[in-house]
Scaffold this motif. Structure first.
Motif, PDB file in Angstrom:
ATOM      1  N   ILE A  60       0.952  -1.102   0.012  1.00  0.00           N
ATOM      2  CA  ILE A  60       0.113  -0.159  -0.137  1.00  0.00           C
ATOM      3  C   ILE A  60       0.847   1.386  -0.160  1.00  0.00           C
ATOM      4  O   ILE A  60       1.785   1.489   0.828  1.00  0.00           O
ATOM      5  N   VAL A  61       0.626   2.190  -1.028  1.00  0.00           N
ATOM      6  CA  VAL A  61       1.393   3.354  -0.986  1.00  0.00           C
ATOM      7  C   VAL A  61       0.208   4.415  -0.696  1.00  0.00           C
ATOM      8  O   VAL A  61      -0.665   4.728  -1.144  1.00  0.00           O
ATOM      9  N   LEU A  62       0.739   5.529   0.403  1.00  0.00           N
ATOM     10  CA  LEU A  62      -0.087   6.355   1.045  1.00  0.00           C
ATOM     11  C   LEU A  62       0.547   7.897   0.606  1.00  0.00           C
ATOM     12  O   LEU A  62       1.729   7.772   0.724  1.00  0.00           O
ATOM     13  N   GLY A  63      -0.377   8.781   0.485  1.00  0.00           N
ATOM     14  CA  GLY A  63       0.296  10.100   0.341  1.00  0.00           C
ATOM     15  C   GLY A  63      -0.774  10.985   0.766  1.00  0.00           C
ATOM     16  O   GLY A  63      -2.043  10.912   0.233  1.00  0.00           O
ATOM     17  N   GLU A  64      -0.470  12.375   1.305  1.00  0.00           N
ATOM     18  CA  GLU A  64      -1.602  13.200   1.545  1.00  0.00           C
ATOM     19  C   GLU A  64      -1.788  13.759   0.220  1.00  0.00           C
ATOM     20  O   GLU A  64      -0.887  13.949  -0.910  1.00  0.00           O
ATOM     21  N   ILE A  65      -3.037  14.409  -0.076  1.00  0.00           N
ATOM     22  CA  ILE A  65      -3.321  14.850  -1.578  1.00  0.00           C
ATOM     23  C   ILE A  65      -2.718  16.282  -1.601  1.00  0.00           C
ATOM     24  O   ILE A  65      -2.758  16.582  -2.989  1.00  0.00           O
ATOM     25  N   ASN A  66      -2.282  16.916  -0.778  1.00  0.00           N
ATOM     26  CA  ASN A  66      -1.456  18.052  -1.020  1.00  0.00           C
ATOM     27  C   ASN A  66       0.162  17.868  -1.136  1.00  0.00           C
ATOM     28  O   ASN A  66       0.864  18.847  -1.131  1.00  0.00           O
ATOM     29  N   HIS A  67       0.395  16.420  -1.110  1.00  0.00           N
ATOM     30  CA  HIS A  67       2.030  16.134  -1.437  1.00  0.00           C
ATOM     31  C   HIS A  67       2.797  16.469  -0.110  1.00  0.00           C
ATOM     32  O   HIS A  67       3.903  16.635  -0.284  1.00  0.00           O
TER      33      HIS A  67
ATOM     34  N   ALA B 115       2.429  11.874 -18.257  1.00  0.00           N
ATOM     35  CA  ALA B 115       3.505  12.871 -18.556  1.00  0.00           C
ATOM     36  C   ALA B 115       3.074  13.913 -18.658  1.00  0.00           C
ATOM     37  O   ALA B 115       3.776  15.234 -18.060  1.00  0.00           O
ATOM     38  N   ALA B 116       1.917  14.339 -19.537  1.00  0.00           N
ATOM     39  CA  ALA B 116       1.455  15.576 -19.569  1.00  0.00           C
ATOM     40  C   ALA B 116       0.844  16.403 -18.255  1.00  0.00           C
ATOM     41  O   ALA B 116       0.827  17.683 -18.290  1.00  0.00           O
ATOM     42  N   TYR B 117       0.229  15.408 -17.591  1.00  0.00           N
ATOM     43  CA  TYR B 117       0.048  15.918 -16.238  1.00  0.00           C
ATOM     44  C   TYR B 117       1.142  16.179 -15.134  1.00  0.00           C
ATOM     45  O   TYR B 117       0.956  16.224 -13.905  1.00  0.00           O
ATOM     46  N   GLY B 118       2.277  15.936 -15.680  1.00  0.00           N
ATOM     47  CA  GLY B 118       3.391  16.090 -14.675  1.00  0.00           C
ATOM     48  C   GLY B 118       3.774  14.742 -13.718  1.00  0.00           C
ATOM     49  O   GLY B 118       4.537  15.011 -13.024  1.00  0.00           O
ATOM     50  N   ALA B 119       3.123  13.734 -14.087  1.00  0.00           N
ATOM     51  CA  ALA B 119       3.330  12.536 -13.376  1.00  0.00           C
ATOM     52  C   ALA B 119       4.257  11.668 -13.909  1.00  0.00           C
ATOM     53  O   ALA B 119       4.556  11.619 -15.203  1.00  0.00           O
ATOM     54  N   ARG B 120       5.175  10.898 -13.227  1.00  0.00           N
ATOM     55  CA  ARG B 120       6.034   9.821 -13.692  1.00  0.00           C
ATOM     56  C   ARG B 120       5.714   8.762 -13.093  1.00  0.00           C
ATOM     57  O   ARG B 120       5.696   8.183 -12.035  1.00  0.00           O
ATOM     58  N   ILE B 121       5.658   7.652 -14.311  1.00  0.00           N
ATOM     59  CA  ILE B 121       5.398   6.224 -14.008  1.00  0.00           C
ATOM     60  C   ILE B 121       6.764   5.622 -13.955  1.00  0.00           C
ATOM     61  O   ILE B 121       7.490   5.773 -14.500  1.00  0.00           O
ATOM     62  N   ARG B 122       6.636   4.994 -12.656  1.00  0.00           N
ATOM     63  CA  ARG B 122       8.357   4.359 -12.377  1.00  0.00           C
ATOM     64  C   ARG B 122       8.777   3.462 -13.370  1.00  0.00           C
ATOM     65  O   ARG B 122      10.015   3.386 -13.270  1.00  0.00           O
TER      66      ARG B 122
ATOM     67  N   ASP C 184       5.542  11.556  -1.046  1.00  0.00           N
ATOM     68  CA  ASP C 184       5.343  12.965  -1.183  1.00  0.00           C
ATOM     69  C   ASP C 184       4.745  13.451  -2.709  1.00  0.00           C
ATOM     70  O   ASP C 184       4.400  14.662  -3.039  1.00  0.00           O
ATOM     71  N   ASN C 185       4.367  12.458  -3.556  1.00  0.00           N
ATOM     72  CA  ASN C 185       3.515  12.656  -4.596  1.00  0.00           C
ATOM     73  C   ASN C 185       2.698  11.323  -4.850  1.00  0.00           C
ATOM     74  O   ASN C 185       2.932  10.350  -5.935  1.00  0.00           O
ATOM     75  N   ILE C 186       1.469  11.406  -4.349  1.00  0.00           N
ATOM     76  CA  ILE C 186       0.695  10.055  -4.587  1.00  0.00           C
ATOM     77  C   ILE C 186       0.181  10.163  -5.890  1.00  0.00           C
ATOM     78  O   ILE C 186      -0.222   9.115  -6.500  1.00  0.00           O
TER      79      ILE C 186
END
Length: 327
Positions: free
Chosen positions: A164-171, A247-254, A195-197
């Protein structure tokens, strides 16, 4: 902590069993045959650590369960509005709510600044109706990498490691985030704080969108979808489209595409959750897993033709009487 598992499907029962066994005060919000089973015999979970038979307090009344410190919402995306209404009597000012739900979350544009801050995603949150049900400060984002199968009410099998990976929605990296992570880790489930859910959300969305709809059409297992030469090209086209939007939304798939495909095949002869839902004649999570992604792609003018065709095909298959599709 006082912990409620709201929803007693495969994932909900897995969490309830492991958390209860670790000594936490766990209550389960359930109904119907599942509720009766939990009251009489408890949860029977078989996973990589062995067999677990756990008695838990179960009820169909949020008022009877009472105020909770931590609530895991373990339901399918179509059931979210009803579930968020149900849990209201369990909320106090500092209650943490963790939706354990596949797909793009309704809160995706909340909590962070950006071009689309405050926007709603119509496919899953029409006119902001879901957002109004729960103030976003209660939320911690969650991505679950657990494959589990519900054999019968309260009886679950899970054959792969739990993560399970957890993250605050404000990072932000908060104290409450670490507290929840530790509670889950102490239950024998690998738990990571990030820090980036949203990066993790896109990784799971890529996994869901490349496997779940296609599994309904083909009836294939994860191993087949990601390794069969007749399906791999289609899966790869969808993966490429999803990675471009992420990627266009600034997300990085590992993972790179080749590793991604290998990991998918390595999950083995496992049915996707959507195929399980289809065979049980339940509503499919096509909006959260699929059409919400198409909506995000359209906002930034990126076409996803292969993904859209597969989603529409899956929607058609799911709309047909099950007896006819199997004949």
């Amino acid at each position: 902590m006082n912990i409620c598992i709201a929803g007693a499907g495969a994932i909900g029962c897995t969490l309830a069993a492991r958390l209860s066994e670790s000594g936490q005060n766990v209550k389960v919000l359930a109904r119907g045959a599942t509720l009766e089973t939990l009251k009489s015999t408890g949860i029977r979970l078989t996973d990589i650590d062995g067999e677990h038979t756990v008695k838990v307090f179960a009820s169909d009344s949020a008022e009877e369960i009472g105020p909770q410190d931590l609530i895991f919402i373990c339901c399918k995306a179509p059931a979210l509005p009803a579930m968020l209404k149900l849990i209201k009597p369990m909320l106090h000012e500092e209650t943490i709510v963790i939706p354990v739900v596949n797909g793009i979350p309704w809160w995706y544009f909340q909590g962070v600044e950006g071009r689309f801050s405050g926007d709603t995603i119509q496919a899953i949150d029409p006119e902001g109706s879901v957002s109004k049900l729960l103030p976003h400060p209660h939320l911690i984002g969650c991505v679950v990498f657990i494959t589990a199968f519900r054999n019968a009410p309260g009886v679950v099998t899970s054959t792969n490691p739990h993560l399970i990976v957890l993250g605050e929605i404000n990072h932000e990296m908060s104290d409450r985030l670490e507290q929840v992570r530790k509670v889950i880790e102490d239950a024998g489930i690998e738990a990571r704080a990030t820090d980036n859910i949203r990066d993790q959300i896109w990784t799971k969305v890529a996994a869901n969108l490349t496997s779940n709809p296609l599994s309904v059409v083909t009836k294939g297992t994860l191993e087949q979808l990601y390794s069969d030469q007749r399906l791999k090209l289609l899966v790869r086209k969808i993966l490429d489209e999803v990675m471009l939007v992420a990627a266009a939304y600034g997300a990085r798939i590992r993972f790179d595409p080749y590793t991604f495909m290998e990991l998918g095949a390595g999950m083995g002869a496992v049915k996707t959750s959507m195929l399980q839902d289809y065979e049980a004649n339940q509503t499919l999570e096509l909006d959260a897993i699929g059409y919400a992604v198409l909506e995000l792609a359209e906002k930034i003018s990126i076409p996803m033709p292969t993904t859209k065709q597969l989603l529409d095909l899956t929607h058609f298959v799911a709309s047909q009487p099950l007896s006819n599709t199997q004949s």
